[in-house]
Design a protein around this motif. Structure first.
Motif, mmCIF file in Angstrom:
data_model
loop_
_atom_site.group_PDB
_atom_site.id
_atom_site.type_symbol
_atom_site.label_atom_id
_atom_site.label_comp_id
_atom_site.label_asym_id
_atom_site.label_seq_id
_atom_site.Cartn_x
_atom_site.Cartn_y
_atom_site.Cartn_z
ATOM 1 N N ASP A 199 0.821 -1.214 0.000
ATOM 2 C CA ASP A 199 0.000 0.000 0.000
ATOM 3 C C ASP A 199 0.855 1.264 0.000
ATOM 4 O O ASP A 199 0.407 2.321 -0.449
ATOM 5 N N ARG A 200 2.078 1.155 0.500
ATOM 6 C CA ARG A 200 2.981 2.293 0.522
ATOM 7 C C ARG A 200 4.271 1.947 -0.194
ATOM 8 O O ARG A 200 4.641 0.783 -0.298
ATOM 9 N N MET A 201 4.942 2.986 -0.703
ATOM 10 C CA MET A 201 6.210 2.763 -1.372
ATOM 11 C C MET A 201 7.173 3.913 -1.066
ATOM 12 O O MET A 201 6.747 5.020 -0.722
ATOM 13 N N VAL A 202 8.481 3.599 -1.169
ATOM 14 C CA VAL A 202 9.496 4.634 -1.084
ATOM 15 C C VAL A 202 9.611 5.226 -2.478
ATOM 16 O O VAL A 202 10.195 4.633 -3.377
ATOM 17 N N ALA A 203 9.014 6.383 -2.672
ATOM 18 C CA ALA A 203 8.978 6.983 -4.006
ATOM 19 C C ALA A 203 10.074 8.041 -4.115
ATOM 20 O O ALA A 203 11.244 7.723 -4.138
ATOM 21 N N HIS A 204 9.688 9.313 -4.151
ATOM 22 C CA HIS A 204 10.699 10.356 -4.329
ATOM 23 C C HIS A 204 11.507 10.569 -3.052
ATOM 24 O O HIS A 204 10.968 10.932 -2.013
ATOM 25 N N THR A 205 12.793 10.300 -3.155
ATOM 26 C CA THR A 205 13.696 10.609 -2.043
ATOM 27 C C THR A 205 14.657 11.720 -2.431
ATOM 28 O O THR A 205 15.197 12.397 -1.562
#
Length: 252
Positions: A237-243
């Motif tokens: 449901d969640r992701m590490v997107a823009h870092t």
């Protein structure tokens, strides 16, 4: 066989700890105290009991686990999805001499130091003493602190070493220091940056072009994991997107 000075991952039913084993000392948890002498001489995969009888599995930690779960953080870290790519883009290998500014909590430094081990060096320039001390302690968990030569200063001051094979800059306004860094880079050396916003990217690109850097690149890496359930495989449901935005160039 586990010996004094080794880093171990103590994994309980719900709790995990990453600690350096020290002879005649002990480690306290809310599940009880573990004597390090009870760990020394065991093998990874064995178990150890606290004084309350709680069992912990003794595992060899991976570098990924130390970065994500073991280190103490004072700052946002550069995630492995970025740090592994940065290390490859900079072309790091043993024997190289690397400049890093903005050590943060040391997550990227650990990945780069692992690639440079045993004969490379990272010359770190960091203006915040508490960040530098914490990062060096984190590097000790991975037994990589010997790769790092620390300097408590920022890049506005003269850089003491020269002839760097690569550089990575992770500070708020890196464009202010590119000319200073260029003066200590070898011809063809790769320089990299990570910044969170597009206006920072623009300022970096302007300065890189002004100083005749070559092969400019701007990239972003997204990572999406999946729920490992065979009957209903789907994305989390969640992701590490823009870092952050990654910028790379070569010293011309």
């Amino acid at each position: 066989m586990i010996k004094e000075g080794d880093t171990v991952h103590l994994k309980g039913k719900k709790d995990s700890f990453f600690v350096i084993v020290e002879k005649d000392k002990e480690f306290s948890t809310h599940k009880g105290t573990i004597k390090f002498n009870d760990i020394i001489g065991k093998n990874f995969g064995d178990t150890v009991l606290t004084h309350k009888g709680e069992e912990f599995l003794i595992l060899r930690p991976t570098l990924y686990e130390l970065i994500m779960y073991g280190i103490k953080r004072y700052t946002q870290i550069i995630y492995p999805k970025d740090s592994a790519y940065i290390t490859l883009k900079l072309g790091l290998t043993s024997g190289m001499k690397v400049l890093e500014s903005g050590i943060g909590s040391g997550a990227l430094t650990m990945v780069m130091a692992n690639a440079l081990n045993p004969d490379g060096k990272i010359y770190v320039y960091e203006k915040e003493e508490k960040f530098l001390k914490n990062a060096l302690n984190n590097l000790k968990l991975a037994k990589l602190d010997h790769i790092v030569i620390p300097h408590l200063q920022d890049l506005s001051q003269p850089i003491q070493e020269k002839d760097f094979d690569a550089a990575f800059i992770d500070v708020k306004e890196p464009w202010l220091y590119i000319e200073n860094v260029k003066s200590v880079l070898k011809e063809g050396a790769v320089i990299g940056f990570l910044v969170p916003t597009t206006n920072q990217v623009v300022e970096i690109l302007k300065e890189l072009k002004r100083l005749d850097f070559l092969d400019l690149e701007v990239e972003e890496i997204l990572l999406r994991s999946y729920k490992p359930v065979p009957d209903r495989l789907r994305p989390d449901d969640r992701m590490v997107a823009h870092t952050g935005y990654l910028i790379f160039a070569k010293n011309g």
